[in-house]
Design a protein around this motif. Structure first.
Motif, PDB file in Angstrom:
ATOM      1  N   LYS A 223      47.496 -38.460  73.519  1.00 44.12           N
ATOM      2  CA  LYS A 223      48.290 -39.479  74.188  1.00 44.12           C
ATOM      3  C   LYS A 223      47.366 -40.496  74.856  1.00 44.12           C
ATOM      4  CE  LYS A 223      52.078 -40.008  77.493  1.00 44.12           C
ATOM      5  NZ  LYS A 223      52.955 -39.316  78.464  1.00 44.12           N
ATOM      6  N   ILE A 224      47.571 -41.768  74.535  1.00 48.84           N
ATOM      7  CA  ILE A 224      46.728 -42.844  75.059  1.00 48.84           C
ATOM      8  C   ILE A 224      47.595 -43.787  75.889  1.00 48.84           C
ATOM      9  CG2 ILE A 224      45.218 -44.781  74.478  1.00 48.84           C
ATOM     10  CD1 ILE A 224      44.520 -43.343  71.892  1.00 48.84           C
ATOM     11  N   ALA A 225      47.096 -44.172  77.048  1.00 46.80           N
ATOM     12  CA  ALA A 225      47.762 -45.143  77.907  1.00 46.80           C
ATOM     13  C   ALA A 225      46.804 -46.291  78.196  1.00 46.80           C
ATOM     14  CB  ALA A 225      48.213 -44.497  79.206  1.00 46.80           C
ATOM     15  N   VAL A 226      47.350 -47.485  78.277  1.00 47.04           N
ATOM     16  CA  VAL A 226      46.576 -48.679  78.614  1.00 47.04           C
ATOM     17  C   VAL A 226      47.008 -49.140  79.995  1.00 47.04           C
ATOM     18  CG1 VAL A 226      45.969 -51.044  77.968  1.00 47.04           C
ATOM     19  CG2 VAL A 226      46.412 -49.343  76.187  1.00 47.04           C
ATOM     20  N   PHE A 227      46.061 -49.212  80.917  1.00 48.57           N
ATOM     21  CA  PHE A 227      46.330 -49.645  82.284  1.00 48.57           C
ATOM     22  C   PHE A 227      45.742 -51.036  82.487  1.00 48.57           C
ATOM     23  CE2 PHE A 227      46.536 -45.119  84.285  1.00 48.57           C
ATOM     24  CZ  PHE A 227      47.724 -44.904  83.614  1.00 48.57           C
ATOM     25  N   VAL A 228      46.571 -51.951  82.977  1.00 53.06           N
ATOM     26  CA  VAL A 228      46.142 -53.338  83.148  1.00 53.06           C
ATOM     27  C   VAL A 228      46.362 -53.763  84.604  1.00 53.06           C
ATOM     28  CG1 VAL A 228      46.389 -55.719  82.349  1.00 53.06           C
ATOM     29  CG2 VAL A 228      46.837 -53.825  80.769  1.00 53.06           C
ATOM     30  N   PRO A 229      45.282 -53.896  85.398  1.00 51.98           N
ATOM     31  CA  PRO A 229      45.447 -54.475  86.740  1.00 51.98           C
ATOM     32  C   PRO A 229      45.819 -55.944  86.616  1.00 51.98           C
ATOM     33  CG  PRO A 229      43.264 -53.468  86.433  1.00 51.98           C
ATOM     34  CD  PRO A 229      43.891 -53.581  85.095  1.00 51.98           C
ATOM     35  N   CYS A 230      46.708 -56.403  87.481  1.00 49.87           N
ATOM     36  CA  CYS A 230      47.200 -57.774  87.326  1.00 49.87           C
ATOM     37  C   CYS A 230      47.436 -58.430  88.685  1.00 49.87           C
ATOM     38  CB  CYS A 230      48.503 -57.750  86.522  1.00 49.87           C
ATOM     39  SG  CYS A 230      49.241 -59.374  86.274  1.00 49.87           S
ATOM     40  N   TYR A 231      46.905 -59.635  88.829  1.00 51.65           N
ATOM     41  CA  TYR A 231      47.164 -60.441  90.019  1.00 51.65           C
ATOM     42  C   TYR A 231      47.181 -61.912  89.607  1.00 51.65           C
ATOM     43  CZ  TYR A 231      46.522 -62.724  94.548  1.00 51.65           C
ATOM     44  OH  TYR A 231      46.661 -63.538  95.652  1.00 51.65           O
ATOM     45  N   ASN A 232      48.369 -62.492  89.559  1.00 57.33           N
ATOM     46  CA  ASN A 232      48.551 -63.901  89.180  1.00 57.33           C
ATOM     47  C   ASN A 232      47.935 -64.209  87.811  1.00 57.33           C
ATOM     48  OD1 ASN A 232      49.854 -64.344  91.611  1.00 57.33           O
ATOM     49  ND2 ASN A 232      48.054 -65.175  92.633  1.00 57.33           N
ATOM     50  N   GLU A 233      48.439 -63.519  86.782  1.00 59.69           N
ATOM     51  CA  GLU A 233      47.921 -63.716  85.426  1.00 59.69           C
ATOM     52  C   GLU A 233      49.043 -64.102  84.455  1.00 59.69           C
ATOM     53  OE1 GLU A 233      44.910 -63.905  84.976  1.00 59.69           O
ATOM     54  OE2 GLU A 233      43.799 -62.533  86.266  1.00 59.69           O
ATOM     55  N   GLU A 234      49.975 -64.938  84.902  1.00 56.61           N
ATOM     56  CA  GLU A 234      51.107 -65.290  84.044  1.00 56.61           C
ATOM     57  C   GLU A 234      50.692 -66.031  82.780  1.00 56.61           C
ATOM     58  OE1 GLU A 234      53.764 -67.774  86.239  1.00 56.61           O
ATOM     59  OE2 GLU A 234      52.398 -69.498  86.275  1.00 56.61           O
ATOM     60  N   LYS A 235      49.543 -66.687  82.798  1.00 52.64           N
ATOM     61  CA  LYS A 235      49.064 -67.429  81.625  1.00 52.64           C
ATOM     62  C   LYS A 235      48.587 -66.496  80.510  1.00 52.64           C
ATOM     63  CE  LYS A 235      49.355 -71.646  83.426  1.00 52.64           C
ATOM     64  NZ  LYS A 235      50.230 -72.702  82.851  1.00 52.64           N
ATOM     65  N   THR A 236      48.193 -65.281  80.861  1.00 47.81           N
ATOM     66  CA  THR A 236      47.513 -64.418  79.885  1.00 47.81           C
ATOM     67  C   THR A 236      48.135 -63.042  79.702  1.00 47.81           C
ATOM     68  OG1 THR A 236      46.015 -63.691  81.664  1.00 47.81           O
ATOM     69  CG2 THR A 236      45.294 -65.539  80.288  1.00 47.81           C
TER      70      THR A 236
END
Length: 301
Positions: A2-15
């Motif tokens: 089982k693989i999970a992708v974790f993405v930290p995000c702060y004001n990244e609506e463009k990408t």
């Protein structure tokens, strides 16, 4: 697995939408989690519409985000990538291969730059400086300790405590993993500049200072003999050279010269003794940690 992708995000609506789409294409069977850290734009809404599970992290700072990730991770392999679309999702296969083949516990994506403007010179020099400093402490050869593109197995997730709050978190992850004898590997990954309209939250001078303080603090807490021993050795070498210089000079040494030589000699001996004492305490805690893990493992069996 089982693989999970974790993405930290702060004001990244463009990408953020593109990042999620790229990873869904490369790892169609994986779960993608976006940890939104109080974004003031539409990042969370876009991430949700793109098919990711959005988790709110109220305490501001990337360190708090990564700590939350580690607390909630249930997958066999966790891939961590920034939400700014500077990394290539297609490189994830090379990143997780050492984990799938049981050759590593943590794999760092060593950035090979896609364009000259992908990373500022100051950031590049800082990364080189901190990498070399860490390598000196542990006699390793890691070239990109600050990379935000990583993959980890359950062993690394369970045994890598996170205490920092901001952009020092990558340094702490690398330091803790090496200190705890986890298998750390590097694979080359491509790196590109942010797209137009996307802005970095990294402040090179301020965050560079925090990373340096974090590294020194970790060395003090986890490698005290090496830190205090090195300072004591340098101090003793300097005072010895000063004593030889005074001896070779014509005339007698002054009281001030004698005080300087004796004082710095005593301080160097005290520093080395302090490092030795703290090293012994750390070793005892490591032994207790190993014994506790044995008890937990035997209880599960």
């Amino acid at each position: 697995m089982k693989i999970a992708v974790f993405v930290p995000c702060y004001n990244e609506e463009k990408t953020i939408g593109k990042v999620i789409g790229d990873f869904k294409k490369e790892l169609p069977d994986s779960e993608i989690f976006v940890y939104d850290n109080n974004s003031r734009d539409a990042s969370a809404q876009i991430a949700e519409k793109s098919g990711a599970k959005v988790i709110k992290v109220k305490r501001q700072g990337k360190g708090f985000v990564v700590r939350r990730m580690f607390e909630e991770a249930k997958a066999d392999i966790v891939v961590m990538a920034d939400g700014d679309d500077t990394y290539f999702a297609e490189d994830v296969h090379a990143l997780i291969r050492p984990l799938l083949e049981d050759e590593a516990d943590m794999v760092i994506g060593r950035r090979t730059f896609f364009s000259a403007s992908a990373m500022k010179k100051l950031n590049s020099w800082g990364n080189l400086f901190f990498s070399n400093l860490l390598n000196f402490m542990f006699a390793r050869n890691i070239r990109d300790v600050l990379s935000g593109y990583r993959a980890m197995n359950r062993e690394a997730i369970r045994n890598t405590p996170i205490l920092t709050h901001e952009f020092q978190v990558e340094m702490e992850m690398t330091f803790q993993a090496i200190y705890r004898h986890l298998r750390v590997a590097e694979v080359p990954v491509k790196y590109k500049e942010r797209p137009n309209g996307s802005f970095s939250k990294l402040h090179p001078i301020r965050d560079g200072g925090l990373i340096l303080l974090t590294l020194l603090g970790l060395a003090r807490d986890l490698r005290p003999l090496e830190l205090f021993g090195s300072v004591a050795f340098l101090m003793l070498t300097g005072v010895t050279a000063f004593g030889i210089f005074i001896y070779l000079m014509p005339g007698e040494a002054t009281t001030f010269d004698t005080v300087i030589i004796i004082s710095f000699s005593v301080i160097s001996i005290l520093l080395f003794s302090m490092g030795l004492f703290l090293h012994a305490i750390n070793r005892r805690f490591l032994e207790l940690n190993v014994l506790m893990r044995k008890e937990i493992s035997s209880g599960k069996n």
